[in-house]
Design a protein around this motif. Structure first.
Motif, PDB file in Angstrom:
ATOM      1  N   VAL A   1      48.882  51.668  35.920  1.00 44.60           N
ATOM      2  CA  VAL A   1      48.767  51.671  34.460  1.00 44.60           C
ATOM      3  C   VAL A   1      49.547  50.506  33.865  1.00 44.60           C
ATOM      4  CG1 VAL A   1      49.253  52.975  32.355  1.00 44.60           C
ATOM      5  CG2 VAL A   1      48.420  54.174  34.388  1.00 44.60           C
ATOM      6  N   ILE A   2      50.785  50.306  34.330  1.00 42.29           N
ATOM      7  CA  ILE A   2      51.623  49.241  33.795  1.00 42.29           C
ATOM      8  C   ILE A   2      51.026  47.869  34.067  1.00 42.29           C
ATOM      9  CG2 ILE A   2      53.867  48.101  34.045  1.00 42.29           C
ATOM     10  CD1 ILE A   2      53.968  50.661  32.427  1.00 42.29           C
ATOM     11  N   ASN A   3      50.476  47.671  35.249  1.00 50.27           N
ATOM     12  CA  ASN A   3      49.914  46.367  35.603  1.00 50.27           C
ATOM     13  C   ASN A   3      48.635  46.063  34.831  1.00 50.27           C
ATOM     14  OD1 ASN A   3      51.107  44.814  38.293  1.00 50.27           O
ATOM     15  ND2 ASN A   3      51.735  46.942  38.130  1.00 50.27           N
ATOM     16  N   MET A   4      47.846  47.085  34.529  1.00 49.25           N
ATOM     17  CA  MET A   4      46.655  46.864  33.715  1.00 49.25           C
ATOM     18  C   MET A   4      47.042  46.435  32.301  1.00 49.25           C
ATOM     19  SD  MET A   4      43.916  47.192  35.508  1.00 49.25           S
ATOM     20  CE  MET A   4      42.661  47.387  34.255  1.00 49.25           C
ATOM     21  N   VAL A   5      48.020  47.110  31.731  1.00 49.21           N
ATOM     22  CA  VAL A   5      48.504  46.732  30.392  1.00 49.21           C
ATOM     23  C   VAL A   5      49.122  45.335  30.430  1.00 49.21           C
ATOM     24  CG1 VAL A   5      50.108  47.326  28.536  1.00 49.21           C
ATOM     25  CG2 VAL A   5      48.852  49.130  29.727  1.00 49.21           C
TER      26      VAL A   5
ATOM     27  N   TYR B   1      58.782  43.352  39.581  1.00 45.69           N
ATOM     28  CA  TYR B   1      58.803  44.643  38.886  1.00 45.69           C
ATOM     29  C   TYR B   1      58.197  45.727  39.775  1.00 45.69           C
ATOM     30  CZ  TYR B   1      58.002  48.033  35.121  1.00 45.69           C
ATOM     31  OH  TYR B   1      57.995  49.161  34.330  1.00 45.69           O
ATOM     32  N   ASN B   2      57.043  45.432  40.351  1.00 48.94           N
ATOM     33  CA  ASN B   2      56.404  46.401  41.245  1.00 48.94           C
ATOM     34  C   ASN B   2      57.253  46.675  42.474  1.00 48.94           C
ATOM     35  OD1 ASN B   2      54.241  46.233  39.445  1.00 48.94           O
ATOM     36  ND2 ASN B   2      53.154  44.730  40.695  1.00 48.94           N
ATOM     37  N   PHE B   3      57.861  45.621  42.994  1.00 45.56           N
ATOM     38  CA  PHE B   3      58.690  45.742  44.192  1.00 45.56           C
ATOM     39  C   PHE B   3      59.847  46.709  43.977  1.00 45.56           C
ATOM     40  CE2 PHE B   3      62.614  44.240  46.235  1.00 45.56           C
ATOM     41  CZ  PHE B   3      62.287  44.408  47.568  1.00 45.56           C
ATOM     42  N   LEU B   4      60.500  46.624  42.834  1.00 48.13           N
ATOM     43  CA  LEU B   4      61.640  47.497  42.543  1.00 48.13           C
ATOM     44  C   LEU B   4      61.246  48.971  42.583  1.00 48.13           C
ATOM     45  CD1 LEU B   4      63.444  45.605  39.632  1.00 48.13           C
ATOM     46  CD2 LEU B   4      64.306  45.980  41.940  1.00 48.13           C
TER      47      LEU B   4
ATOM     48  N   LYS C   1      34.128  39.749  30.586  1.00 53.44           N
ATOM     49  CA  LYS C   1      33.978  39.583  32.026  1.00 53.44           C
ATOM     50  C   LYS C   1      35.180  38.854  32.618  1.00 53.44           C
ATOM     51  CE  LYS C   1      30.964  37.495  35.519  1.00 53.44           C
ATOM     52  NZ  LYS C   1      29.728  36.702  35.764  1.00 53.44           N
ATOM     53  N   ILE C   2      35.637  37.817  31.945  1.00 60.06           N
ATOM     54  CA  ILE C   2      36.803  37.057  32.421  1.00 60.06           C
ATOM     55  C   ILE C   2      38.028  37.951  32.493  1.00 60.06           C
ATOM     56  CG2 ILE C   2      38.361  35.150  31.871  1.00 60.06           C
ATOM     57  CD1 ILE C   2      35.941  33.781  30.517  1.00 60.06           C
ATOM     58  N   THR C   3      38.233  38.762  31.443  1.00 59.93           N
ATOM     59  CA  THR C   3      39.399  39.650  31.404  1.00 59.93           C
ATOM     60  C   THR C   3      39.321  40.718  32.480  1.00 59.93           C
ATOM     61  OG1 THR C   3      39.532  39.296  29.007  1.00 59.93           O
ATOM     62  CG2 THR C   3      40.777  41.139  29.913  1.00 59.93           C
ATOM     63  N   ALA C   4      38.115  41.257  32.711  1.00 62.18           N
ATOM     64  CA  ALA C   4      37.948  42.284  33.739  1.00 62.18           C
ATOM     65  C   ALA C   4      38.282  41.740  35.119  1.00 62.18           C
ATOM     66  CB  ALA C   4      36.513  42.825  33.705  1.00 62.18           C
ATOM     67  N   ILE C   5      37.753  40.561  35.446  1.00 58.17           N
ATOM     68  CA  ILE C   5      38.041  39.943  36.746  1.00 58.17           C
ATOM     69  C   ILE C   5      39.529  39.652  36.873  1.00 58.17           C
ATOM     70  CG2 ILE C   5      37.633  37.896  38.181  1.00 58.17           C
ATOM     71  CD1 ILE C   5      34.829  37.740  36.954  1.00 58.17           C
ATOM     72  N   PHE C   6      40.095  39.077  35.838  1.00 57.91           N
ATOM     73  CA  PHE C   6      41.508  38.703  35.862  1.00 57.91           C
ATOM     74  C   PHE C   6      42.411  39.937  36.020  1.00 57.91           C
ATOM     75  CE2 PHE C   6      45.431  37.995  33.360  1.00 57.91           C
ATOM     76  CZ  PHE C   6      45.997  36.977  34.114  1.00 57.91           C
ATOM     77  N   SER C   7      42.160  40.981  35.254  1.00 62.61           N
ATOM     78  CA  SER C   7      43.029  42.161  35.286  1.00 62.61           C
ATOM     79  C   SER C   7      42.938  42.888  36.621  1.00 62.61           C
ATOM     80  CB  SER C   7      42.667  43.109  34.142  1.00 62.61           C
ATOM     81  OG  SER C   7      41.315  43.505  34.221  1.00 62.61           O
ATOM     82  N   VAL C   8      41.722  42.983  37.189  1.00 69.36           N
ATOM     83  CA  VAL C   8      41.567  43.648  38.486  1.00 69.36           C
ATOM     84  C   VAL C   8      42.291  42.870  39.577  1.00 69.36           C
ATOM     85  CG1 VAL C   8      39.898  44.240  40.276  1.00 69.36           C
ATOM     86  CG2 VAL C   8      39.419  44.813  37.895  1.00 69.36           C
ATOM     87  N   LEU C   9      42.163  41.545  39.567  1.00 72.52           N
ATOM     88  CA  LEU C   9      42.841  40.719  40.571  1.00 72.52           C
ATOM     89  C   LEU C   9      44.359  40.812  40.431  1.00 72.52           C
ATOM     90  CD1 LEU C   9      40.618  37.495  40.576  1.00 72.52           C
ATOM     91  CD2 LEU C   9      40.780  39.228  42.361  1.00 72.52           C
ATOM     92  N   VAL C  10      44.849  40.746  39.199  1.00 69.68           N
ATOM     93  CA  VAL C  10      46.300  40.789  38.979  1.00 69.68           C
ATOM     94  C   VAL C  10      46.873  42.143  39.384  1.00 69.68           C
ATOM     95  CG1 VAL C  10      48.097  40.767  37.202  1.00 69.68           C
ATOM     96  CG2 VAL C  10      46.311  39.025  37.183  1.00 69.68           C
ATOM     97  N   ALA C  11      46.229  43.218  38.948  1.00 68.38           N
ATOM     98  CA  ALA C  11      46.727  44.551  39.282  1.00 68.38           C
ATOM     99  C   ALA C  11      46.603  44.833  40.775  1.00 68.38           C
ATOM    100  CB  ALA C  11      45.978  45.603  38.477  1.00 68.38           C
ATOM    101  N   GLY C  12      45.449  44.513  41.365  1.00 69.60           N
ATOM    102  CA  GLY C  12      45.232  44.799  42.778  1.00 69.60           C
ATOM    103  C   GLY C  12      46.146  44.000  43.693  1.00 69.60           C
TER     104      GLY C  12
ATOM    105  N   VAL D   1      54.296  56.755  42.043  1.00 68.90           N
ATOM    106  CA  VAL D   1      54.758  55.401  41.726  1.00 68.90           C
ATOM    107  C   VAL D   1      53.575  54.448  41.630  1.00 68.90           C
ATOM    108  CG1 VAL D   1      56.207  53.489  42.503  1.00 68.90           C
ATOM    109  CG2 VAL D   1      56.960  55.836  42.856  1.00 68.90           C
ATOM    110  N   THR D   2      52.625  54.574  42.550  1.00 62.72           N
ATOM    111  CA  THR D   2      51.446  53.705  42.544  1.00 62.72           C
ATOM    112  C   THR D   2      50.627  53.902  41.275  1.00 62.72           C
ATOM    113  OG1 THR D   2      51.356  53.884  44.964  1.00 62.72           O
ATOM    114  CG2 THR D   2      49.420  53.003  43.859  1.00 62.72           C
ATOM    115  N   PHE D   3      50.459  55.148  40.861  1.00 63.02           N
ATOM    116  CA  PHE D   3      49.713  55.430  39.635  1.00 63.02           C
ATOM    117  C   PHE D   3      50.412  54.833  38.417  1.00 63.02           C
ATOM    118  CE2 PHE D   3      49.315  58.308  35.952  1.00 63.02           C
ATOM    119  CZ  PHE D   3      47.993  58.046  35.634  1.00 63.02           C
ATOM    120  N   PHE D   4      51.712  55.019  38.343  1.00 70.99           N
ATOM    121  CA  PHE D   4      52.481  54.451  37.233  1.00 70.99           C
ATOM    122  C   PHE D   4      52.349  52.925  37.188  1.00 70.99           C
ATOM    123  CE2 PHE D   4      56.533  52.330  36.225  1.00 70.99           C
ATOM    124  CZ  PHE D   4      56.622  52.620  34.875  1.00 70.99           C
TER     125      PHE D   4
END
Length: 295
Positions: A221-225, A173-176, A74-85, A215-218
């Motif tokens: 995926v990268i942000n989730m990893v 990284y995302n900005f570039l 649960k902690i990882t799911a919340i963290f990854s969604v917040l970081v990626a989003g 670009v958004t799709f790529f």
């Protein structure tokens, strides 16, 4: 009409020779460690690795009965969604503004790229000092507004701290990629829409954003990893999984159980589970999310 240039190898073995260095790197640094982790997940070793016992699926069974391990999902799911989003959303906004800047463009873009050069552990320490309850400049500012910040005792504050640090580290990284995608969109499309009376927001939502979908799709995926793996140093430097185990994401728990608790079998089993989770998420993203991408 321009003809496409292709390289034709006259020898059948030359392409394999050219591929050998990359294949060797992948085999040595990915497949071999993955095979070792898979083997160790079925074994139980002592703290020094001197004796090993084959236990089969016992390590995985123990994990499914471990409440702290299940909570880390649960902690990882919340963290990854917040970081990626947040990372993708904020970087897209910054890229849109950077694409419209005329004066001082180089300075503006350079400042946005700098955080990517910072090591994850340094980023964690930097934000830890800024949010430190006693000496942090951010916590001091929050206290002046009557908000008591303490990431050492409050789980929500600790989660906010590592999310902010992780997003700040990855946003460059995302900005570039977003900026490169925006600059590749033909200006004639935007000018035609402006002539037709479309407002800036309408032009972005109807033209730019759909064309940025690859670009958004790529980046998704990268942000989730990235959230699953590359944020370990940030968590370790900023919160060490605390308070309690409330910020112990899956990759940090693998490290903690293996190197601090010295439970090598459980740590190996956790790494195998984490590897399969990331593989499954990536397959789902390419299988279902990619269908909505406009190329």
């Amino acid at each position: 009409m321009t003809s496409e240039k292709r390289v034709v190898f006259r020898s059948t073995w030359l392409p394999w020779v050219l591929l050998t260095p990359q294949v060797a790197v992948i085999a040595i640094f990915f497949f071999w460690p993955a095979a070792q982790a898979l083997l160790q997940s079925f074994q139980q070793s002592d703290a020094f690795g001197l004796s090993t016992e084959w236990v089969g699926l016992k390590n995985f069974t123990n994990l499914m009965n471990d409440a702290t391990y299940l909570a880390s999902f649960k902690i990882t799911a919340i963290f990854s969604v917040l970081v990626a989003g947040l990372g993708i959303g904020l970087s897209l906004v910054l890229a849109v503004f950077a694409d419209r800047v005329i004066k001082g463009t180089l300075v503006y873009r350079t400042l946005l790229i700098w955080p990517y050069a910072v090591a994850p552990a340094v980023a964690g320490v930097l934000w830890l000092f800024m949010f430190a309850p006693s000496i942090g400049i951010v916590s001091f500012a929050l206290r002046s507004f009557g908000f008591e910040w303490n990431s050492l005792l409050n789980s929500n504050h600790a989660m906010t701290l590592i999310v902010v640090a992780a997003v700040w580290k990855q946003i460059s990284y995302n900005f570039l990629f977003f900026l490169a995608g925006l600059q590749s969109i033909p200006k004639s499309l935007m000018e035609a829409a402006a002539i037709d009376g479309a407002k800036p927001w309408r032009r972005f939502w109807s033209i730019q954003f759909p064309l940025l979908s690859p670009v958004t799709f790529f980046l998704f995926v990268i942000n989730m990893v990235y959230a699953f793996f590359d944020t370990f140093a940030i968590v370790d430097a900023a919160t060490e999984g605390g308070p309690g185990r409330d910020t112990a994401i899956l990759v940090y728990k693998v490290y903690y159980d293996g190197f601090k608790a010295l439970d090598l079998g459980s740590s190996a089993a956790q790494s195998v589970v984490l590897m399969f989770i990331v593989i499954i998420l990536t397959i789902i993203q390419f299988r279902f999310v990619e269908k909505k991408v406009q190329y």
